[in-house]
Design a protein around this motif. Structure first.
Motif, mmCIF file in Angstrom:
data_model
loop_
_atom_site.group_PDB
_atom_site.id
_atom_site.type_symbol
_atom_site.label_atom_id
_atom_site.label_comp_id
_atom_site.label_asym_id
_atom_site.label_seq_id
_atom_site.Cartn_x
_atom_site.Cartn_y
_atom_site.Cartn_z
ATOM 1 N N SER A 215 0.842 -1.370 0.015
ATOM 2 C CA SER A 215 0.032 -0.110 -0.031
ATOM 3 C C SER A 215 0.856 1.023 0.018
ATOM 4 C CB SER A 215 -0.718 0.172 1.213
ATOM 5 O OG SER A 215 -0.027 -0.196 2.545
ATOM 6 N N GLY A 216 0.359 2.324 -0.779
ATOM 7 C CA GLY A 216 1.098 3.421 -0.999
ATOM 8 C C GLY A 216 2.605 3.392 -1.111
ATOM 9 N N GLY A 217 3.082 2.995 -2.405
ATOM 10 C CA GLY A 217 4.417 3.272 -2.664
ATOM 11 C C GLY A 217 5.031 1.754 -2.560
ATOM 12 N N GLY A 218 6.246 1.651 -2.826
ATOM 13 C CA GLY A 218 6.996 0.552 -2.735
ATOM 14 C C GLY A 218 6.765 -0.328 -3.898
ATOM 15 N N ASP A 219 7.874 -0.868 -4.756
ATOM 16 C CA ASP A 219 7.839 -1.301 -5.996
ATOM 17 C C ASP A 219 8.001 -2.895 -6.015
ATOM 18 O OD1 ASP A 219 10.185 -0.457 -5.017
ATOM 19 O OD2 ASP A 219 10.873 -0.377 -6.856
ATOM 20 N N VAL A 220 8.403 -3.318 -4.916
ATOM 21 C CA VAL A 220 8.747 -4.875 -4.736
ATOM 22 C C VAL A 220 8.040 -5.320 -3.587
ATOM 23 C CG1 VAL A 220 10.845 -4.821 -6.126
ATOM 24 C CG2 VAL A 220 10.941 -4.651 -3.452
ATOM 25 N N SER A 221 7.715 -6.791 -3.352
ATOM 26 C CA SER A 221 7.396 -7.231 -2.079
ATOM 27 C C SER A 221 8.337 -7.455 -0.981
ATOM 28 C CB SER A 221 6.889 -8.833 -2.346
ATOM 29 O OG SER A 221 7.997 -9.535 -2.477
ATOM 30 N N PHE A 222 7.971 -7.575 -0.005
ATOM 31 C CA PHE A 222 9.109 -7.480 1.314
ATOM 32 C C PHE A 222 10.133 -8.613 0.975
ATOM 33 C CE2 PHE A 222 10.341 -8.629 5.739
ATOM 34 C CZ PHE A 222 11.005 -7.670 5.905
ATOM 35 N N PRO A 223 9.624 -9.867 0.608
ATOM 36 C CA PRO A 223 10.654 -10.860 0.385
ATOM 37 C C PRO A 223 11.748 -10.566 -0.780
ATOM 38 C CG PRO A 223 8.479 -11.798 0.956
ATOM 39 C CD PRO A 223 8.154 -10.358 0.786
ATOM 40 N N GLU A 224 11.266 -9.808 -1.628
ATOM 41 C CA GLU A 224 11.776 -9.462 -2.763
ATOM 42 C C GLU A 224 12.825 -8.171 -2.465
ATOM 43 O OE1 GLU A 224 9.133 -8.460 -5.603
ATOM 44 O OE2 GLU A 224 8.820 -10.323 -6.287
ATOM 45 N N LEU A 225 12.429 -7.412 -1.473
ATOM 46 C CA LEU A 225 13.387 -6.376 -0.884
ATOM 47 C C LEU A 225 14.485 -7.046 -0.070
ATOM 48 C CD1 LEU A 225 13.860 -3.419 -0.430
ATOM 49 C CD2 LEU A 225 12.684 -3.674 1.802
ATOM 50 N N LEU A 226 14.070 -7.906 0.683
ATOM 51 C CA LEU A 226 15.211 -8.579 1.554
ATOM 52 C C LEU A 226 16.176 -9.566 0.803
ATOM 53 C CD1 LEU A 226 12.984 -10.512 4.428
ATOM 54 C CD2 LEU A 226 14.822 -8.757 4.688
#
Ligand code: SAH
Ligand code: SF4
Ligand code: F3S
Length: 448
Positions: A215-226
């Motif tokens: 929600s509201g910005g962020g272009d990848v999922s949390f696991p992808e960010l990790l």
């Protein structure tokens, strides 16, 4: 720029209460202040600027702010040039009212206004009292423009801000606004810069990191960010807080199996073991669902340390509800817990629920819970005796400067002696052999 370097260096005294978000905001304040010729002092009497970064998650935290603020009243009388500012969640919650309450206060600024500190100081210097408590729906482009000033081997990086969960007891969605994620490229460049400056352990921060990017910005999922964070050169360990049990998914759980840099520690706040209470808290899971997630994680990763947050004495909590929390405690056998007595907060739904419990009932339950957990923590710590563990060296041990202190991947503190001829520097990862265990730490030896 030239002008600043010729000015006398000014001093800031900064006190921080509350969670790691506030610690991170304080580091950003110090980063901004460093750019305008301020150095940090630990003596408020010699400061040109006093800042208090505040927390209001429970009433006690809020009251502490008022008593702290009261202490600086005399200082302001002695030195009218002194500027006093209150930031953080009490500032957001009280706004203008804080100025009325404390006539010696110059600046009130909420968590979304940290990056405006320089402008706020200019206003205050010209004699105006200022309030900056605008809550924004999007992240300003310069909001994270100044890197946190923290130096050393560990860094905390905010990946998102705010919260959309509105758990019925919690004030955080009101003080930190709606959930917004930062762009992954910005996060990664902040981490790359930190790694280039010597940081070796990174902790990603958010009220609910599992919903990063949804929600509201962020272009990848949390696991992808990790995965991206684990790829940054120089970073040896990656941690994150806080996960929400309703949002933690298989993809994240599986990631622990692939990413060696991901620490074996999961902070998963359960809040209560009673389904009736969980429903009234608005948590979105049952105690059974929570437990089956824990079982799955423990089966895959027996070495994983699981910690949690628990609230006792929520409105309408019966003896049977409390017994369910105690049952869950014994079933999960958490490595550690943070436990709190329910505290009614302004504007929250639960503050007007029926069945508010008297202080003695809440205190009594908290004591029972904490005594039980203390035993479990010691037992869990003792299970590590005889094992080899990797520690991230933090520095000399507090109690004995001849020894070193470090943390295991599962976030336990380890004090250890080095064998003759061995050396260890902060940020090193080394293998130790656990020889003993206590309530808050382990003992180990390194080398032979
Ligand atoms: N976002 C995190 C934590 C937020 S606040 C999460 O969802 O888990 C940290 C902890 O403070 C919460 O987990 C909760 O246990 C406690 N807390 C929050 N509001 C409270 C209240 N009104 N009374 C007592 N404890 C509270
Ligand atoms: Fe508060 Fe719930 Fe949001 Fe955590 S998830 S910050 S407890 S509202
Ligand atoms: Fe406190 Fe605000 Fe953090 S209320 S716990 S400082 S988000």
């Amino acid at each position: 720029m030239e002008e600043h370097s010729q000015e006398r260096e000014k001093l800031v005294f900064l006190e921080t209460f509350g969670c790691q978000m506030n610690d991170n905001d304080s580091e950003r304040m110090l980063g901004i202040l460093k750019g305008i010729n301020f150095a940090r002092t630990d003596d408020p009497c010699s400061a040109d600027l006093i800042l208090i970064n505040t927390c209001t998650v429970r009433d006690k935290a809020e009251q502490k702010v008022y008593s702290t603020l009261g202490r600086y009243k005399e200082l302001k009388k002695e030195r009218p040039g002194l500027i006093i500012g209150v930031g953080g969640c009490v500032a957001q919650q009280q706004g203008e009212k804080l100025l009325k309450r404390a006539p010696h206060l110059d600046i009130v600024f909420g968590p979304h206004n940290v990056h405006k500190l320089r402008e706020l100081l200019i206003e205050a210097d010209s004699g105006r009292r200022v309030v900056a408590t605008r809550l924004t729906e999007t992240i300003d482009c310069d909001e994270y423009g100044v890197s946190p000033s923290a130096s050393g081997e560990k860094a905390f990086v905010s990946i998102m801000r705010g919260c959309n969960n509105f758990c019925s007891y919690c004030i955080v969605p009101y003080t930190r606004g709606r959930e917004v994620s930062r762009q992954s490229a910005d996060i990664i460049s902040e981490i790359e810069a930190a790694a280039a400056a010597g940081v070796k352990e990174v902790t990603l921060l958010g009220q609910n990191v599992n919903s990063y990017g949804t929600s509201g910005g962020g272009d990848v999922s949390f696991p992808e960010l990790l995965k991206l964070v684990c790829r940054v050169e120089g970073v040896k360990r990656v941690r994150f807080v806080t996960s929400h049990p309703k949002d933690i998914g298989d993809e994240l759980i599986e990631l622990f199996g692939h990413e060696k840099k991901l620490c074996r520690h999961l902070h998963l706040p359960v809040q209560s073991g009673s389904d009736a209470i969980l429903a009234r808290m608005g948590r979105g899971y049952t105690s059974g669902e929570y437990f089956s997630k824990i079982e799955k994680i423990k089966k895959l990763y027996p070495e994983m340390s699981i910690t949690t947050d628990i609230i006792v004495g929520f409105p309408g909590e019966t003896e049977a509800d409390f017994a369910s929390t105690m049952d869950l405690l014994r079933k999960v056998r958490f490595d550690n817990i943070f436990s709190f007595m329910y505290s009614p907060r302004p504007n929250t739904k639960a503050a007007s629920f029926e069945g508010q419990l008297p202080l003695d009932v809440r205190t009594g339950r908290l004591q029972v819970l904490q005594e039980e957990q203390k035993q479990i923590t010691i037992e869990r710590n003792r299970e590590t005796i005889g094992k080899k563990m990797e520690v991230f060296v933090e520095g000399p041990s507090r109690g004995n400067p001849d020894e070193m202190m470090g943390r295991t991947s599962c976030n336990r503190i380890v004090n250890f002696a080095l064998a003759a001829g061995m050396s260890a520097a902060p940020g090193d990862i080394m293998e130790v052999f656990v020889t003993d265990a206590y309530a808050n730490s382990l003992r180990a030896s390194a080398g032979r």
